[in-house]
Design an enzyme around this catalytic site. Sequence first.
Site, PDB file in Angstrom:
ATOM      1  N   LYS A  94       0.853  -1.194   0.000  1.00 17.81           N
ATOM      2  CA  LYS A  94       0.000   0.000   0.000  1.00 17.81           C
ATOM      3  C   LYS A  94       0.875   1.225   0.000  1.00 17.81           C
ATOM      4  CE  LYS A  94      -3.896   2.232   0.423  1.00 17.81           C
ATOM      5  NZ  LYS A  94      -3.504   2.960  -0.797  1.00 17.81           N
ATOM      6  N   LYS A 130       5.532   2.109  -2.977  1.00 17.04           N
ATOM      7  CA  LYS A 130       5.407   3.440  -3.571  1.00 17.04           C
ATOM      8  C   LYS A 130       5.620   3.299  -5.061  1.00 17.04           C
ATOM      9  CE  LYS A 130       4.735   7.702  -2.243  1.00 17.04           C
ATOM     10  NZ  LYS A 130       4.057   8.162  -1.011  1.00 17.04           N
ATOM     11  N   ASP A 170      -0.191  10.899  -4.375  1.00 18.06           N
ATOM     12  CA  ASP A 170       0.953  11.542  -3.701  1.00 18.06           C
ATOM     13  C   ASP A 170       1.201  12.822  -4.503  1.00 18.06           C
ATOM     14  OD1 ASP A 170       3.134  10.920  -1.518  1.00 18.06           O
ATOM     15  OD2 ASP A 170       4.285  11.666  -3.219  1.00 18.06           O
TER      16      ASP A 170
END
Length: 451
Positions: A94, A130, A170
């Site tokens: 995640k 990520k 992000d």
Amino acid sequence: MDKFISNYIEGFMGSVVSRNPGEKEFHQAVREVVESVAPFMMDYPHLMDQKILERIVEPERIIIFRVPWMDDRGEVQINRGFRVQCNSAIGPYKGGIRFHPSVNLSIMKFLAFEQTFKNALTTLPMGGAKGGSDFNPRGKSDAEVMRFCQSFMTELFRHIGPNTDVPAGDIGVGGREIGFLFGQYKRLRDEFSGTLTGKGIAWGGSLLRPEATGYGLCYFAEQMLATRGESFEGKKVNISGAGNVAQYAAQKAMRLGAKVQTLSDSDGFIYDPEGLTEEKMEYVFQLKNIRRGRIKEYVQKYPQAQYFPGERPWRIPCDIALPCATQNEVEVADAENIVKGGAICLAEGANMPTTPEAIKIIQGAGLLYSPGKASNAGGVATSGLEMSQNSMRTSWTAEEVDQYLRRIMSDIHAACVKYGTREDGTVNYVKGANIAGFIKVAGAMADQGLV
Ligand code: NDP
Ligand code: 2IT
């Protein structure tokens, strides 16, 4: 520090640096964790025998791929896509996706590594990952962003899934991009699932996910301040960034009674000596999220504010500093200014925004200081709540989500206090967060054998 432990740390870092040459952000993130956990780990020989630390710094999987797309002029463009699946010991991978020209393997690896500990701190079952691309969304049309997102997902979809890996936003990836990514994923898989978080409310998103990182940051900072009998009430707050995290940190800090004086972007910062208001925030939401403008436009609308091109907000004296833009944005001179300005607290909204040397100055001056992996965990925690709602095929009210968020931030604070309290009673939040996150992940890895 004990000579044996410092030799161990230097030996360990020597090997990390030689195995991952040139990846300076990754080295920086690893060193911070290793310095915190090495002394603790010496008391757990089975973690040493199982080489948990050596395994944790080696991502489980890294996917790097070509992302070709066509711009509005018909010219072919090529970007590079990444997904670093760092650790799945406590749950599916995640973590967010970043679109920014600075994206490279080192930045992706540091973020995936940090995410692993952050996600463990949330108390929810999520592993760390990520992803992203060196694609620059700035100045691109909606159609270009859509074509890029579709091409990016055309490769990424093979590697993700609701029980495998659940990306989110992000830097440079917000509601618009998540929409395009989700649409393409759904089309390729012929499946409507919770494989991405940060979705629109009408199609599986959670109330309060957009607000969660900034709100969670303020909830965490409130708890830090409370350890010294302080609060946001009447405090001057400087915030960097003007994106998702900065906007909602500003809104919450203001609602908690603070005067928010600054916002910034990569071109400069604005200083409003009268402080932000609900009306001014509404303008900022429109400016940044709808018109996709630059923060300098704020001073045209509110001429009592000043714009400082090419500068960061840290030389304006404040009580509380909330860096919410990007990594290593608070350097030594900035930290000196923050201390000189009389600040009592620096809580990180961004990931690793303070350089190691600047952290030493902030901590050395006795400020309350929290690392992003603790204080910005409200975003991914609420992503975890979005996953729960998707699995249950339900949706919770904003009040319900907010209650969870407050509780999670409070639990993270308690974990930092538990593992980070110094002999004099003050809290080293870096040590606390790293040890608490590490214990959970390391324990799960040890339980699951050599995988
Ligand atoms: P956004 O893209 O919404 O906003 C980023 C902001 O930071 C913009 O104002 C941007 O300015 C500025 N910025 C980005 N890169 C730089 C740079 N190199 N130098 C100076 N300013 C820069 O991103 P988010 O608000 O989502 O993310 C901000 C930080 O918070 C990041 O570190 C991210 O990893 C972290 N974070 C985000 C979470 C989330 O849920 N979104 C959760 C936890 C952490 P410009 O427009 O000029 O690029
Ligand atoms: O850095 C982060 O924690 C995020 N960008 C949010 C990740 C997520 O999965 O919500």
